[in-house]
Write a protein that holds these residues in place. Structure first.
Motif, PDB file in Angstrom:
ATOM      1  N   GLN A 154       0.831  -1.206   0.000  1.00  0.00           N
ATOM      2  CA  GLN A 154       0.000   0.000   0.000  1.00  0.00           C
ATOM      3  C   GLN A 154       0.863   1.253   0.000  1.00  0.00           C
ATOM      4  OE1 GLN A 154      -2.620  -0.256   3.302  1.00  0.00           O
ATOM      5  NE2 GLN A 154      -4.131  -1.503   2.173  1.00  0.00           N
ATOM      6  N   LEU A 155       1.967   1.186   0.681  1.00  0.00           N
ATOM      7  CA  LEU A 155       2.821   2.365   0.832  1.00  0.00           C
ATOM      8  C   LEU A 155       3.572   2.686  -0.455  1.00  0.00           C
ATOM      9  CD1 LEU A 155       3.031   3.887   3.501  1.00  0.00           C
ATOM     10  CD2 LEU A 155       5.275   2.834   3.836  1.00  0.00           C
ATOM     11  N   HIS A 156       4.022   1.631  -1.125  1.00  0.00           N
ATOM     12  CA  HIS A 156       4.934   1.859  -2.257  1.00  0.00           C
ATOM     13  C   HIS A 156       4.307   1.569  -3.610  1.00  0.00           C
ATOM     14  CE1 HIS A 156       8.337   2.544   0.332  1.00  0.00           C
ATOM     15  NE2 HIS A 156       7.943   1.508   1.078  1.00  0.00           N
ATOM     16  N   HIS A 157       2.962   1.389  -3.655  1.00  0.00           N
ATOM     17  CA  HIS A 157       2.372   1.060  -4.964  1.00  0.00           C
ATOM     18  C   HIS A 157       2.552   2.213  -5.935  1.00  0.00           C
ATOM     19  CE1 HIS A 157      -0.442  -0.362  -7.967  1.00  0.00           C
ATOM     20  NE2 HIS A 157      -0.298  -1.549  -7.413  1.00  0.00           N
ATOM     21  N   PRO A 158       3.012   1.934  -7.185  1.00  0.00           N
ATOM     22  CA  PRO A 158       3.273   3.016  -8.147  1.00  0.00           C
ATOM     23  C   PRO A 158       2.040   3.870  -8.436  1.00  0.00           C
ATOM     24  CG  PRO A 158       3.753   0.862  -9.101  1.00  0.00           C
ATOM     25  CD  PRO A 158       3.423   0.635  -7.678  1.00  0.00           C
ATOM     26  N   ASP A 159       0.829   3.338  -8.306  1.00  0.00           N
ATOM     27  CA  ASP A 159      -0.376   4.126  -8.603  1.00  0.00           C
ATOM     28  C   ASP A 159      -0.536   5.298  -7.636  1.00  0.00           C
ATOM     29  OD1 ASP A 159      -2.684   1.582  -9.867  1.00  0.00           O
ATOM     30  OD2 ASP A 159      -0.862   2.489 -10.656  1.00  0.00           O
ATOM     31  N   ARG A 160       0.132   5.222  -6.464  1.00  0.00           N
ATOM     32  CA  ARG A 160       0.042   6.340  -5.520  1.00  0.00           C
ATOM     33  C   ARG A 160       0.802   7.544  -6.048  1.00  0.00           C
ATOM     34  NH1 ARG A 160       2.240   5.847  -0.243  1.00  0.00           N
ATOM     35  NH2 ARG A 160       0.966   7.630   0.295  1.00  0.00           N
ATOM     36  N   PHE A 161       1.705   7.301  -7.005  1.00  0.00           N
ATOM     37  CA  PHE A 161       2.612   8.381  -7.422  1.00  0.00           C
ATOM     38  C   PHE A 161       2.282   8.932  -8.801  1.00  0.00           C
ATOM     39  CE2 PHE A 161       5.485   7.891  -3.939  1.00  0.00           C
ATOM     40  CZ  PHE A 161       5.314   6.576  -3.551  1.00  0.00           C
ATOM     41  N   PHE A 162       1.074   8.585  -9.279  1.00  0.00           N
ATOM     42  CA  PHE A 162       0.840   9.002 -10.675  1.00  0.00           C
ATOM     43  C   PHE A 162       0.688  10.508 -10.808  1.00  0.00           C
ATOM     44  CE2 PHE A 162      -3.574  10.287 -11.248  1.00  0.00           C
ATOM     45  CZ  PHE A 162      -4.117   9.940 -10.032  1.00  0.00           C
ATOM     46  N   THR A 163       0.433  11.227  -9.696  1.00  0.00           N
ATOM     47  CA  THR A 163       0.369  12.689  -9.788  1.00  0.00           C
ATOM     48  C   THR A 163       1.760  13.302  -9.803  1.00  0.00           C
ATOM     49  OG1 THR A 163       0.112  12.702  -7.408  1.00  0.00           O
ATOM     50  CG2 THR A 163      -1.888  12.988  -8.712  1.00  0.00           C
ATOM     51  N   GLU A 164       2.743  12.555  -9.337  1.00  0.00           N
ATOM     52  CA  GLU A 164       4.110  13.071  -9.317  1.00  0.00           C
ATOM     53  C   GLU A 164       4.743  12.878 -10.688  1.00  0.00           C
ATOM     54  OE1 GLU A 164       3.791  13.034  -4.927  1.00  0.00           O
ATOM     55  OE2 GLU A 164       5.585  13.644  -5.997  1.00  0.00           O
ATOM     56  N   SER A 165       6.042  13.058 -10.744  1.00  0.00           N
ATOM     57  CA  SER A 165       6.709  12.968 -12.041  1.00  0.00           C
ATOM     58  C   SER A 165       6.832  11.502 -12.471  1.00  0.00           C
ATOM     59  CB  SER A 165       8.104  13.590 -11.945  1.00  0.00           C
ATOM     60  OG  SER A 165       8.896  12.809 -11.081  1.00  0.00           O
ATOM     61  N   GLU A 166       7.178  11.355 -13.697  1.00  0.00           N
ATOM     62  CA  GLU A 166       7.349  10.008 -14.238  1.00  0.00           C
ATOM     63  C   GLU A 166       8.502   9.287 -13.551  1.00  0.00           C
ATOM     64  OE1 GLU A 166       5.908   9.542 -18.768  1.00  0.00           O
ATOM     65  OE2 GLU A 166       8.054   9.703 -18.445  1.00  0.00           O
ATOM     66  N   HIS A 167       9.500  10.070 -13.191  1.00  0.00           N
ATOM     67  CA  HIS A 167      10.661   9.506 -12.505  1.00  0.00           C
ATOM     68  C   HIS A 167      10.259   8.889 -11.171  1.00  0.00           C
ATOM     69  CE1 HIS A 167      14.780   9.028 -11.346  1.00  0.00           C
ATOM     70  NE2 HIS A 167      14.628   9.814 -10.282  1.00  0.00           N
ATOM     71  N   GLN A 168       9.412   9.601 -10.420  1.00  0.00           N
ATOM     72  CA  GLN A 168       8.916   9.078  -9.137  1.00  0.00           C
ATOM     73  C   GLN A 168       8.181   7.762  -9.334  1.00  0.00           C
ATOM     74  OE1 GLN A 168       9.131  10.130  -6.059  1.00  0.00           O
ATOM     75  NE2 GLN A 168      10.255  12.054  -6.384  1.00  0.00           N
ATOM     76  N   VAL A 169       7.341   7.720 -10.370  1.00  0.00           N
ATOM     77  CA  VAL A 169       6.564   6.503 -10.635  1.00  0.00           C
ATOM     78  C   VAL A 169       7.505   5.336 -10.933  1.00  0.00           C
ATOM     79  CG1 VAL A 169       4.907   5.444 -12.197  1.00  0.00           C
ATOM     80  CG2 VAL A 169       4.583   7.792 -11.467  1.00  0.00           C
ATOM     81  N   ALA A 170       8.566   5.632 -11.714  1.00  0.00           N
ATOM     82  CA  ALA A 170       9.505   4.572 -12.058  1.00  0.00           C
ATOM     83  C   ALA A 170      10.199   4.048 -10.806  1.00  0.00           C
ATOM     84  CB  ALA A 170      10.536   5.093 -13.064  1.00  0.00           C
ATOM     85  N   LEU A 171      10.621   4.985  -9.940  1.00  0.00           N
ATOM     86  CA  LEU A 171      11.277   4.577  -8.691  1.00  0.00           C
ATOM     87  C   LEU A 171      10.341   3.722  -7.841  1.00  0.00           C
ATOM     88  CD1 LEU A 171      13.169   7.799  -7.585  1.00  0.00           C
ATOM     89  CD2 LEU A 171      14.118   5.656  -8.417  1.00  0.00           C
ATOM     90  N   ALA A 172       9.096   4.178  -7.712  1.00  0.00           N
ATOM     91  CA  ALA A 172       8.130   3.459  -6.876  1.00  0.00           C
ATOM     92  C   ALA A 172       7.898   2.062  -7.419  1.00  0.00           C
ATOM     93  CB  ALA A 172       6.822   4.235  -6.827  1.00  0.00           C
ATOM     94  N   SER A 173       7.808   1.974  -8.756  1.00  0.00           N
ATOM     95  CA  SER A 173       7.538   0.644  -9.321  1.00  0.00           C
ATOM     96  C   SER A 173       8.737  -0.274  -9.087  1.00  0.00           C
ATOM     97  CB  SER A 173       7.195   0.746 -10.804  1.00  0.00           C
ATOM     98  OG  SER A 173       8.332   1.010 -11.543  1.00  0.00           O
ATOM     99  N   ALA A 174       9.967   0.280  -9.111  1.00  0.00           N
ATOM    100  CA  ALA A 174      11.136  -0.545  -8.813  1.00  0.00           C
ATOM    101  C   ALA A 174      11.094  -1.040  -7.370  1.00  0.00           C
ATOM    102  CB  ALA A 174      12.414   0.259  -9.062  1.00  0.00           C
ATOM    103  N   ARG A 175      10.727  -0.147  -6.445  1.00  0.00           N
ATOM    104  CA  ARG A 175      10.627  -0.534  -5.033  1.00  0.00           C
ATOM    105  C   ARG A 175       9.561  -1.598  -4.851  1.00  0.00           C
ATOM    106  NH1 ARG A 175      10.755   5.255  -3.315  1.00  0.00           N
ATOM    107  NH2 ARG A 175       8.568   5.056  -3.701  1.00  0.00           N
ATOM    108  N   PHE A 176       8.417  -1.359  -5.465  1.00  0.00           N
ATOM    109  CA  PHE A 176       7.304  -2.298  -5.334  1.00  0.00           C
ATOM    110  C   PHE A 176       7.693  -3.671  -5.858  1.00  0.00           C
ATOM    111  CE2 PHE A 176       3.047  -3.521  -4.756  1.00  0.00           C
ATOM    112  CZ  PHE A 176       2.670  -4.275  -5.845  1.00  0.00           C
TER     113      PHE A 176
END
Lengths: 143, 317
Positions: free
Chosen positions: B281-303
């Motif tokens: 829940q904390l690191h799901h990439p969908d939480r970061f879709f309002t942020e930059s694309e870079h953030q989403v990529a990082l989150a998806s790597a963590r997830f």
């Protein structure tokens, strides 16, 4: 009416073999079906060729008379059978030119008929005299 | 000044009393030549009939023969003369004559469709005028010409050919089906034979394998006994550390996976699931879709890392 030969990049005198090849290689399936039922059947092709020839004639006439954008010349026919203007001289002007030159030749002949007749008579007499003298010489030499 | 001789049509024109009439005569003859199912005599009579009040004053036969030979230059000359010397009323009457000549018995041939339209363009007659004139003369509207460059035209005009072709194709298909069936039967027989052969071979192989297996087992046992004796001697000599390294899997991988999920070593299965839910829940990439694309990529790597750890733990625990 479309120009299937042009669309298949063939000449209208193409052999059956060439046509078969071109039909098989054609990438457009609709065009392939049309070409197959028109060009590969002999009687269909004969009828098509007659009309194709007439339309080529009409396209040529229209190009020479400046009618390539007429109100009655539209659609596929106009697309496929319009030729570029070939800068052929107007036939009527050519006829008028030819008649006037013939008339001037005739007039000149009429004017110079007397002197030319004299010259011609003199030339014929001289020619006949030369031939007779030559024959006499040959006869003397033989005798 | 051109030195070419006068063409037959030019001679006819020079002999004519009215050049416009002669030109019209040639164009009407051209239309007549493209009428189908008419004999030559009928054509000539029809032409004489239509042009009864013309003032050309020469024979019709030379004009007719020029029209038969489809001499393009002569037709061009006639068209030029007609365009040059035709008034509006005269051009309508010429078109009128052309339509009557082209459609005496009804059907307008395809070539004449195009010739009539050419004449209309030549004489500056608009399409509406032409169609009204045609309707008044024949009682039918001037339809657009059919297109013999299409399949549909021939389907309609020569259905015999297509039905025959369909029949041939059906016969061919039937023959092919029969051949295929025969081939299929043959194949089946061959396959049955092959299967039987294979079964025999398999049985033989199995017997051979069983024999080999028995031999190998005997050999293995001997080897193992010898190896155990060797190893016990070796271990005694080398100490215990080497033996610990050789045993797989390394236990630190599961502790690392547990660390990824933020758990101490030795956590229970339910703890792992709970921790995974929270981390996901904390690191799901969908939480970061309002942020930059870079953030989403990082989150998806963590997830992805968390998910891999969870999958590994679920497999091994």
């Amino acid at each position: 009416m479309r120009d299937l030969y042009q669309r298949l990049s063939l000449s209208p005198e193409a052999s059956e073999h060439d046509i078969q090849n071109a039909v098989l290689r054609c990438p457009n399936s609709a065009l392939r079906q049309d070409a197959e039922s028109v060009l590969t059947v002999n009687e269909h092709r004969a009828a098509y060729d007659t009309l194709h020839h007439t339309l080529n004639d009409i396209g040529c006439l229209r190009a020479r008379l400046g009618l390539t954008h007429g109100a009655h010349w539209q659609g596929d026919v106009a697309n496929d059978f319009s030729l570029p203007p070939d800068h052929a001289i107007s036939r009527h002007d050519e006829l008028v030119d030819r008649v006037s030159s013939a008339v001037s030749l005739y007039n000149r002949w009429q004017r110079w008929r007397g002197p030319w007749l004299l010259v011609a008579m003199f030339a014929t007499g001289a020619g006949i005299g030369i031939v007779m003298g030559f024959a006499l010489c040959m006869g003397l030499a033989a005798g | 000044m051109s030195m070419a001789r006068f063409s037959p049509f030019e001679l006819v024109l020079l002999n004519s009393r009215s050049q416009v009439d002669t030109a019209t005569l040639l164009l009407l003859a051209w239309v007549l030549v493209h009428r189908q199912h008419v004999s030559e005599g009928q054509r000539r009579r029809r032409l004489a009939q239509v042009t009864a009040q013309f003032r050309h004053g020469h024979e019709l036969s030379p004009v007719m023969s020029i029209a038969y030979s489809q001499d393009l230059q002569a037709i061009q000359l006639a068209a030029e003369i007609l365009r040059k010397e035709c008034s509006q009323e005269r051009s309508l009457s010429v078109l009128h004559q052309a339509i009557t000549v082209a459609t005496d018995d009804g059907d307008l041939s395809l070539a004449n469709h195009y010739i009539l339209r050419f004449l209309a363009d030549l004489l500056n007659v608009t399409p509406t005028t032409l169609s009204t004139l045609f309707y008044e003369l024949t009682g039918r509207p001037l339809a657009s010409p059919e297109d013999p460059s299409r399949d549909a035209y021939w389907q309609q005009h020569n259905p015999g050919y297509f039905s025959q072709k369909a029949r041939e194709a059906a016969a061919e298909q039937q023959a092919r089906d029969e051949a295929a069936q025969q081939a299929h039967q043959k194949n089946q027989q061959r396959e049955q034979k092959k299967q039987r052969k294979q079964q025999e071979k398999q049985r033989q192989q199995e017997e051979a394998q069983a024999r080999q297996e028995r031999e190998r087992q005997q050999r293995d046992e001997q080897n193992r006994e010898r190896a155990q004796q060797d190893r016990s001697r070796y271990e005694r000599a080398q100490g215990e550390r080497r033996q610990w390294q050789r045993t797989s899997p390394p236990p630190d991988r599961s502790t690392r996976a547990l660390a990824v999920l933020g758990l101490p070593p030795g956590a229970s299965r339910s703890d792992i699931r709970l921790a995974y839910r929270r981390m996901a829940q904390l690191h799901h990439p969908d939480r970061f879709f309002t942020e930059s694309e870079h953030q989403v990529a990082l989150a998806s790597a963590r997830f992805q890392r968390i998910k891999n750890a969870y999958d590994y733990l679920m497999q091994t625990y």
